[in-house]
Design a protein around this motif. Structure first.
Motif, PDB file in Angstrom:
ATOM      1  N   GLY A 111       0.599  -1.474  -0.076  1.00  0.00           N
ATOM      2  CA  GLY A 111      -0.626  -0.119  -0.489  1.00  0.00           C
ATOM      3  C   GLY A 111       1.243   1.294  -0.008  1.00  0.00           C
ATOM      4  O   GLY A 111       2.046   1.602  -0.398  1.00  0.00           O
ATOM      5  N   ILE A 112      -0.019   2.587   0.224  1.00  0.00           N
ATOM      6  CA  ILE A 112       0.980   3.209  -0.527  1.00  0.00           C
ATOM      7  C   ILE A 112       1.340   4.459   1.154  1.00  0.00           C
ATOM      8  O   ILE A 112       2.864   4.568   1.003  1.00  0.00           O
ATOM      9  CB  ILE A 112      -0.045   4.859  -0.420  1.00  0.00           C
ATOM     10  N   GLY A 113       1.784   3.382   2.685  1.00  0.00           N
ATOM     11  CA  GLY A 113       2.334   3.535   3.334  1.00  0.00           C
ATOM     12  C   GLY A 113       3.714   3.012   3.079  1.00  0.00           C
ATOM     13  O   GLY A 113       4.389   3.742   3.959  1.00  0.00           O
ATOM     14  N   GLY A 121      10.266   8.845   5.219  1.00  0.00           N
ATOM     15  CA  GLY A 121      11.025   8.480   6.680  1.00  0.00           C
ATOM     16  C   GLY A 121      10.395   8.046   7.072  1.00  0.00           C
ATOM     17  O   GLY A 121       9.269   8.261   8.141  1.00  0.00           O
ATOM     18  N   PRO A 122      10.165   7.151   8.542  1.00  0.00           N
ATOM     19  CA  PRO A 122       9.455   6.159   9.490  1.00  0.00           C
ATOM     20  C   PRO A 122       9.167   7.733  10.642  1.00  0.00           C
ATOM     21  O   PRO A 122       7.958   6.972  10.798  1.00  0.00           O
ATOM     22  CB  PRO A 122      10.878   5.398   9.604  1.00  0.00           C
ATOM     23  N   ASP A 123       9.699   8.525  10.640  1.00  0.00           N
ATOM     24  CA  ASP A 123       9.565   9.207  11.520  1.00  0.00           C
ATOM     25  C   ASP A 123       8.579  10.586  11.552  1.00  0.00           C
ATOM     26  O   ASP A 123       7.884  11.130  12.430  1.00  0.00           O
ATOM     27  CB  ASP A 123      10.848  10.242  12.239  1.00  0.00           C
ATOM     28  N   ARG A 124       8.495  10.699   9.796  1.00  0.00           N
ATOM     29  CA  ARG A 124       7.191  11.677   9.734  1.00  0.00           C
ATOM     30  C   ARG A 124       5.562  10.456   8.641  1.00  0.00           C
ATOM     31  O   ARG A 124       4.969  12.058   8.170  1.00  0.00           O
ATOM     32  CB  ARG A 124       7.595  12.486   8.094  1.00  0.00           C
ATOM     33  N   VAL A 125       5.739   9.368   9.356  1.00  0.00           N
ATOM     34  CA  VAL A 125       4.450   9.173   8.811  1.00  0.00           C
ATOM     35  C   VAL A 125       4.316   7.814   9.792  1.00  0.00           C
ATOM     36  O   VAL A 125       4.847   7.024  10.742  1.00  0.00           O
ATOM     37  CB  VAL A 125       4.685   8.116   7.542  1.00  0.00           C
ATOM     38  N   ARG A 126       2.384   8.267   9.821  1.00  0.00           N
ATOM     39  CA  ARG A 126       2.173   8.101  10.977  1.00  0.00           C
ATOM     40  C   ARG A 126       1.025   6.585  10.432  1.00  0.00           C
ATOM     41  O   ARG A 126      -0.193   7.026   9.589  1.00  0.00           O
ATOM     42  CB  ARG A 126       2.095   8.828  12.172  1.00  0.00           C
TER      43      ARG A 126
END
Length: 429
Positions: A111-113, A121-126
């Motif tokens: 998916g788009i996640g 980067g993982p720190d900017r996606v919840r």
């Protein structure tokens, strides 16, 4: 139920996206990605609803956005098609505002996640996930998720399915459109798995959920709705060709003109090359492509480049790769060592043809990553001499492989010897 088509907002996780740290990665605030199912707003948890309520701008496909209440709320932006090239610019355009993204099902499952994490980067996606179509399908079918293999055909060739087809296996196939069930059925029937059970589950979790049953050989041209998943219970016909995942496939599994590394030598060669997930192989002088193909079949993340100077053989490699479930195999048409210029450095190299080309072994050795493996085979005195010289320079192991097969001798049976093969295997320290 998750959508699987890129045009509807699902982004193929393997597609290239800008690396983290690009303009979008510097300027865009954290993005919240909320999974939603075919049951829409009613199926969302309170944290998911709260995340959407806090957004100032909401991205999603037209179908996904229509699942939300019509009352005024955040600005709604429909994804363009194609999405990937436009994604960094879209995020830049709304920089400084609270952004949320609607995704089908579990945003981190094809998916788009996944794409947003790679971009920002993982720190900017919840991520606030919803059950994926796989979880929902297994729940309806009573299949253990951990025992079920998933094959995504969204933006990927149908032939990827070949690697997963084995007697008794249960598969869930994610299709790009309503023609996917018929295409899956045709592939299974052609492989000798026409008796395999097919179950098509549409709009899982939604008010119009439907389930259709049949067999591959009798499926015909029936189509499905845009939101579906195909469940397969593989059943082999008595005469079906079985293609195990281990190296050493039958020689007749390949289309070839005689330039084929034979089964026994192939198995020994792959043992020396020692493929690991994620590694890259150069198959130089690839012939029918058997080494590159069986390397690629070890794990979905294994990659290979087959280098072959003869255009007809190169085309044959492509057909063999598709028929054996690794259609992503890259084929380079050209003579080595010149054809190797510009290729990504390999983790392993097999030289099976063109060994006597000036400078070829040295060129491969220089390109090989530290810890990489090089395997070369020789059947002529001239190529044996080169292998011996390389062995003297770099060390490793020399092995003579002799294969004898039983064959008729008049009214009796005797041993018929194949050409002996000298194999050099070495690890670059």
């Amino acid at each position: 139920m998750p959508e699987h088509g890129p045009a509807s907002g699902a982004v193929v996780a393997s597609d290239p996206v800008p690396a983290p740290g690009g303009r979008a990665g510097r300027d865009v605030a954290a993005v919240t990605v909320v999974g939603i199912g075919a049951d829409g707003w009613a199926g969302l948890t309170e944290p998911a609803r709260a995340a959407l309520g806090a957004a100032e701008v909401l991205f999603g496909s037209a179908r996904q956005l229509a699942l939300l209440p019509a009352d005024p709320g955040p600005d709604r932006v429909v994804w363009p098609s194609p999405l990937l090239p436009a994604l960094p610019g879209l995020l830049d355009a709304y920089a400084g505002r609270a952004l949320a993204v609607l995704a089908s099902g579990d945003p981190m499952f094809f998916g788009i996640g996944t794409t947003l994490v790679r971009l920002l980067g993982p720190d900017r996606v919840r991520v606030v996930p919803h059950p994926s179509s796989v979880s929902l399908a297994c729940a309806r079918l009573g299949w253990p998720v951990e025992e079920t293999e998933v094959v995504s055909l969204v933006g990927r060739p149908l032939e990827l399915l070949h690697r997963a087809v084995h007697p008794g296996r249960r598969l869930l196939v994610l299709g790009a459109d309503g023609r996917a069930p018929a295409a899956v059925a045709d592939l299974l029937t052609a492989r000798g798995y026409g008796g395999s059970g097919l179950t098509v589950l549409e709009s899982l979790g939604g008010p119009d959920e439907r389930v259709h049953h049949g067999t591959a050989g009798r499926w015909g041209e029936r189509t499905a709705g845009p939101l579906h998943i195909v469940a397969v219970e593989c059943r082999a016909d008595p005469d079906a060709v079985r293609l195990p995942p281990v190296p050493g496939l039958p020689d007749d599994a390949y289309e070839h003109d005689g330039q084929l590394t034979k089964r026994e030598v192939r198995a020994i060669t792959l043992a020396g090359l020692a493929p690991l997930p994620g590694e890259l192989l150069w198959d130089v002088g690839a012939g029918a492509g058997s080494i590159a193909i069986e390397w690629s079949r070890v794990h979905p993340s294994c990659r290979a480049v087959a280098v072959e100077r003869d255009p007809e053989r190169a085309a044959r490699i492509g057909r063999n790769a598709a028929a054996l479930g690794v259609p992503g195999l890259r084929v380079v048409v050209g003579a080595a060592p010149e054809a190797l210029d510009g290729l990504e450095p390999p983790d392993a190299v097999f030289v099976g043809g063109g060994l006597t080309a000036p400078g070829l072994v040295d060129r491969c050795w220089r390109a090989l990553r530290p810890g990489g493996r090089l395997v070369a085979t020789a059947v002529t005195l001239e190529s044996e001499r080169l292998v011996g010289e390389a062995y003297a320079r770099h060390g490793g192991d020399l092995t003579r492989i002799a294969v004898n097969r039983a064959a008729p001798v008049g009214g009796f049976t005797g041993w018929r010897a194949a050409l002996p093969v000298t194999q050099w295997t070495v690890v670059k320290r």
